[in-house]
Design a protein around this motif. Sequence first.
Motif, PDB file in Angstrom:
ATOM      1  N   TYR A   1       0.817  -1.202   0.000  1.00  0.00           N
ATOM      2  CA  TYR A   1       0.000   0.000   0.000  1.00  0.00           C
ATOM      3  C   TYR A   1       0.855   1.259   0.000  1.00  0.00           C
ATOM      4  O   TYR A   1       1.900   1.326   0.666  1.00  0.00           O
ATOM      5  N   LYS A   2       0.415   2.254  -0.767  1.00  0.00           N
ATOM      6  CA  LYS A   2       1.037   3.571  -0.664  1.00  0.00           C
ATOM      7  C   LYS A   2       0.913   4.060   0.779  1.00  0.00           C
ATOM      8  O   LYS A   2      -0.067   3.747   1.444  1.00  0.00           O
ATOM      9  N   PRO A   3       1.894   4.831   1.241  1.00  0.00           N
ATOM     10  CA  PRO A   3       3.042   5.353   0.497  1.00  0.00           C
ATOM     11  C   PRO A   3       4.306   4.504   0.604  1.00  0.00           C
ATOM     12  O   PRO A   3       5.412   5.061   0.570  1.00  0.00           O
ATOM     13  N   SER A   4       4.184   3.200   0.710  1.00  0.00           N
ATOM     14  CA  SER A   4       5.379   2.350   0.721  1.00  0.00           C
ATOM     15  C   SER A   4       6.152   2.559  -0.581  1.00  0.00           C
ATOM     16  O   SER A   4       5.560   2.528  -1.669  1.00  0.00           O
ATOM     17  N   PRO A   5       7.462   2.756  -0.520  1.00  0.00           N
ATOM     18  CA  PRO A   5       8.231   3.074  -1.732  1.00  0.00           C
ATOM     19  C   PRO A   5       8.068   2.069  -2.863  1.00  0.00           C
ATOM     20  O   PRO A   5       8.024   2.455  -4.038  1.00  0.00           O
ATOM     21  N   ARG A   6       7.945   0.799  -2.548  1.00  0.00           N
ATOM     22  CA  ARG A   6       7.893  -0.210  -3.617  1.00  0.00           C
ATOM     23  C   ARG A   6       6.665  -0.055  -4.495  1.00  0.00           C
ATOM     24  O   ARG A   6       6.676  -0.470  -5.656  1.00  0.00           O
ATOM     25  N   VAL A   7       5.601   0.557  -3.983  1.00  0.00           N
ATOM     26  CA  VAL A   7       4.419   0.772  -4.819  1.00  0.00           C
ATOM     27  C   VAL A   7       4.782   1.648  -6.014  1.00  0.00           C
ATOM     28  O   VAL A   7       4.369   1.384  -7.149  1.00  0.00           O
ATOM     29  N   TYR A   8       5.587   2.667  -5.788  1.00  0.00           N
ATOM     30  CA  TYR A   8       5.969   3.592  -6.852  1.00  0.00           C
ATOM     31  C   TYR A   8       7.070   2.992  -7.735  1.00  0.00           C
ATOM     32  O   TYR A   8       6.968   3.051  -8.965  1.00  0.00           O
ATOM     33  N   THR A   9       8.081   2.427  -7.117  1.00  0.00           N
ATOM     34  CA  THR A   9       9.212   1.926  -7.908  1.00  0.00           C
ATOM     35  C   THR A   9       8.827   0.709  -8.740  1.00  0.00           C
ATOM     36  O   THR A   9       9.215   0.596  -9.913  1.00  0.00           O
ATOM     37  N   GLU A  10       8.034  -0.194  -8.178  1.00  0.00           N
ATOM     38  CA  GLU A  10       7.641  -1.383  -8.925  1.00  0.00           C
ATOM     39  C   GLU A  10       6.635  -1.052 -10.015  1.00  0.00           C
ATOM     40  O   GLU A  10       6.612  -1.707 -11.063  1.00  0.00           O
ATOM     41  N   THR A  11       5.832  -0.032  -9.800  1.00  0.00           N
ATOM     42  CA  THR A  11       4.915   0.400 -10.855  1.00  0.00           C
ATOM     43  C   THR A  11       5.694   0.924 -12.057  1.00  0.00           C
ATOM     44  O   THR A  11       5.376   0.592 -13.208  1.00  0.00           O
ATOM     45  N   ALA A  12       6.711   1.726 -11.807  1.00  0.00           N
ATOM     46  CA  ALA A  12       7.551   2.203 -12.912  1.00  0.00           C
ATOM     47  C   ALA A  12       8.212   1.025 -13.623  1.00  0.00           C
ATOM     48  O   ALA A  12       8.272   0.988 -14.867  1.00  0.00           O
ATOM     49  N   GLU A  13       8.684   0.058 -12.850  1.00  0.00           N
ATOM     50  CA  GLU A  13       9.339  -1.111 -13.451  1.00  0.00           C
ATOM     51  C   GLU A  13       8.357  -1.902 -14.305  1.00  0.00           C
ATOM     52  O   GLU A  13       8.694  -2.369 -15.406  1.00  0.00           O
ATOM     53  N   ILE A  14       7.116  -2.063 -13.832  1.00  0.00           N
ATOM     54  CA  ILE A  14       6.094  -2.773 -14.605  1.00  0.00           C
ATOM     55  C   ILE A  14       5.848  -2.069 -15.936  1.00  0.00           C
ATOM     56  O   ILE A  14       5.638  -2.726 -16.976  1.00  0.00           O
ATOM     57  N   LEU A  15       5.882  -0.750 -15.932  1.00  0.00           N
ATOM     58  CA  LEU A  15       5.699   0.012 -17.160  1.00  0.00           C
ATOM     59  C   LEU A  15       6.938   0.007 -18.047  1.00  0.00           C
ATOM     60  O   LEU A  15       6.883   0.519 -19.177  1.00  0.00           O
TER      61      LEU A  15
END
Length: 240
Positions: free
Chosen positions: A158-172
């Motif tokens: 769940y946000k704002p855990s950093p991996r939510v943002y970094t892994e989303t960028a990686e998925i894209l």
Amino acid sequence: MTGHAGIKALVFDVFGTVVDWRSGVARAVEPFLQHHAPQLDAHEFADAWRREYSPSMEEIRSGRRPYVRLDVLHRENLVKALAHHGIDGVSADELDELNLAWHWLDPWPDAIEGLLRLKRRFIIAPLSNGNIRLMIDMAKRAALPWDAILGAEVVRAYKPSPRVYTETAEILGLPPDQVCMVAAHNGDLAAARGCGLKTAFVKRPNEHGPAQTTDLSAAQQWDFIADDFNELATRLGCAV
């Protein structure tokens, strides 16, 4: 504020930024309250339900509880809100039906037009704490034109855990600085910026009703600041 060169994707907070959760939840619970607690204001109940949102996710963010999707947390939080207001004797079927309130929320008036403009130039997707089915139901009802459904359930955090943002960028398949987080919440943007994403603040001064006191303005010099999605689209060079 900086230019938009290099940005390939926009990812959006949804509850409060894209859709008006407070009005939608109040509308959905009104018939139930008329039967079970006619003295209780529907918006007051929506606020009580929402107050359980962040504490329930913190149990997961802290590692005290394994990941479960937001539909599960919303239902548990509904039971707490009902108990807080002394409402009992509600059947499991009624709880399940009420819990779907979060699936049927209306977009802010500018959201669809703005998203369609942004979609012509950028990948657009939710980066929400809402689970996949919730996001799909909402998108189909409200015609939200997402290119993909991303967010908490995809990365199981769940946000704002950093991996939510970094892994989303990686998925894209993009470096973080080619992804822009769009939100009406300064805390969400601060977390995204800390992970290297670009940031766009869109004002939603009525998210919490007429007495809102939080997120009325940008708390930092975000990369983009706009009053609505159409202004953001213009700032990002998207044609009308």
